[in-house]
Design a protein around this motif. Sequence first.
Motif, short mmCIF file in Angstrom:
data_model
loop_
_atom_site.label_atom_id
_atom_site.label_comp_id
_atom_site.label_asym_id
_atom_site.label_seq_id
_atom_site.Cartn_x
_atom_site.Cartn_y
_atom_site.Cartn_z
N PHE A 1 0.92 -1.26 0.01
CA PHE A 1 0.06 0.04 0.11
C PHE A 1 0.78 1.25 0.07
N GLY A 2 0.65 2.30 -1.24
CA GLY A 2 1.63 3.29 -1.17
C GLY A 2 1.43 4.60 -0.57
N SER A 3 0.33 4.53 0.55
CA SER A 3 0.22 5.86 1.30
C SER A 3 -0.09 7.22 0.20
N ASN A 4 -1.06 6.79 -0.67
CA ASN A 4 -1.43 8.04 -1.59
C ASN A 4 -2.77 7.81 -1.91
N TRP A 5 -3.63 8.60 -2.44
CA TRP A 5 -5.17 8.58 -2.81
C TRP A 5 -5.45 7.34 -3.71
N ASN A 6 -4.44 7.17 -4.65
CA ASN A 6 -4.98 6.16 -5.68
C ASN A 6 -4.93 4.75 -4.93
N ALA A 7 -3.65 4.99 -4.26
CA ALA A 7 -3.49 3.46 -3.77
C ALA A 7 -4.66 3.17 -2.61
N TRP A 8 -4.97 4.29 -2.10
CA TRP A 8 -6.15 4.10 -0.87
C TRP A 8 -7.29 3.59 -1.64
N ASP A 9 -7.71 4.31 -2.78
CA ASP A 9 -8.93 3.89 -3.80
C ASP A 9 -8.76 2.59 -4.08
N GLU A 10 -7.56 2.10 -4.40
CA GLU A 10 -7.48 0.61 -4.78
C GLU A 10 -7.80 -0.59 -3.98
N CYS A 11 -7.00 -0.18 -2.73
CA CYS A 11 -7.13 -0.83 -1.67
C CYS A 11 -8.56 -1.17 -0.94
N ILE A 12 -9.16 0.13 -0.79
CA ILE A 12 -10.40 0.03 -0.05
C ILE A 12 -11.37 -0.59 -0.96
N ASN A 13 -11.48 -0.62 -2.23
CA ASN A 13 -12.15 -1.33 -3.04
C ASN A 13 -11.88 -2.61 -3.55
N ASP A 14 -10.71 -3.13 -2.87
CA ASP A 14 -10.10 -4.53 -2.98
C ASP A 14 -10.75 -5.61 -1.81
N LEU A 15 -9.94 -5.14 -0.79
CA LEU A 15 -10.14 -5.90 0.44
C LEU A 15 -10.17 -7.59 0.30
N ASP A 16 -9.42 -7.93 -0.71
CA ASP A 16 -9.32 -9.22 -1.24
C ASP A 16 -8.91 -10.18 0.09
N TRP A 17 -8.22 -9.58 0.89
CA TRP A 17 -7.70 -10.42 2.15
C TRP A 17 -8.19 -10.25 3.27
N LEU A 18 -9.57 -9.85 3.28
CA LEU A 18 -10.38 -9.99 4.59
C LEU A 18 -11.52 -10.89 4.21
N GLU A 19 -12.29 -11.41 5.03
CA GLU A 19 -13.45 -12.31 5.07
C GLU A 19 -14.46 -11.21 5.64
N PHE A 20 -15.60 -11.18 4.88
CA PHE A 20 -16.71 -10.47 5.33
C PHE A 20 -17.98 -10.55 4.48
N THR A 21 -18.92 -10.44 5.08
CA THR A 21 -20.40 -10.44 4.01
C THR A 21 -20.88 -8.96 4.31
N SER A 22 -20.46 -8.08 5.17
CA SER A 22 -20.84 -6.49 5.38
C SER A 22 -19.71 -5.79 5.75
N LEU A 23 -19.67 -4.57 5.59
CA LEU A 23 -18.63 -3.58 5.88
C LEU A 23 -19.10 -2.54 6.60
N ALA A 24 -18.48 -2.02 7.63
CA ALA A 24 -18.68 -0.89 8.38
C ALA A 24 -17.13 -0.14 8.84
N ILE A 25 -17.54 1.24 8.49
CA ILE A 25 -16.50 2.18 9.02
C ILE A 25 -17.05 3.22 10.39
#
Length: 289
Positions: free
Chosen positions: A57-81
């Motif tokens: 993760f590159g600590s910039n907005w593009n990388a943030w966008d990419e990671c937050i829309n991926d989350l492939d490494w987590l297990e979930f059926t719903s999300l909350a912030i």
Amino acid sequence: MKQDWIRQGTCEDASAAFSEHGQTPGRYVALLRGERCQTYEGFFSECAAAFQFPGYFGSNWNAWDECINDLDWLEFTSLAIVIDRFELLFSKEGHLARDRYLLEQSFDEWTRYWQEEKGVSCFVVAFSKEKLVLPRYVLPERLNGHFRITDIITRSDTVLTGYLECCGDRAFEVFYDAKLKRSWIGEYSLYATARGLAFLARCASCGGEIRLLNCRREEELTSAIPHQLFCPKCGKNEFALKVSLEYPSDAAEQEETNERGEAFGWIWVAASCCACGKELKHLVVFEND
Ligand SMILES: [Zn+2]
Ligand SMILES: [Zn+2]
């Protein structure tokens, strides 16, 4: 997002919301602590920790966008912030209104993406010690995805300023239905004629058109836009376009998002020639009524 995603409340309220969300089976809950998010850097590392972003993760907005829309490494059926001390978010960066506005837009896109594309329910809730209401301004729909906000100034009314963008670039050909006049101090401006005023920007790479303004008489709305703008200094035809929209304070009360976006009172467009840098600072100064 609905107005009420930011609530007045303490860190305890945020912890309570965090455990409440955590009780829903399959829900992944991220807690972001406002105190650690006073800078962009802090926000990125807080998100990286809360969502277990991968090491790359590159600590910039593009990388943030990419990671937050991926989350492939987590297990979930719903999300909350859940965010606490929201009033501290980005407080050390000096662009508070813009940053909060953009963050809200990002969360909005994020929840929509997961819900609509992936069928995953998403919740974002923030708690602020002080009562905090974000300015409710939205851009005219035709600018969506084509406007890079550089500044938001809020006094009694709100001025959003940014550049038109397309294909990752800011070069546009400009077409207009108006009268181009040169003032005695050498400023070029477009003036409405009896037909009204229309202004169109065409992306120099893809040819995509953004009809920035079409304030012509009803019967002229669909007619062609007859003139093209050429740089008065070098004769070239590509410009970067800086646009400011002024929204009166009551614009936020419009019910429909579309109406809210169109509720700006004034629009300014400044053009600068991509070839020679010549600036046409007051190319459009137009009251929208
Ligand atoms: Zn384009
Ligand atoms: Zn030029």
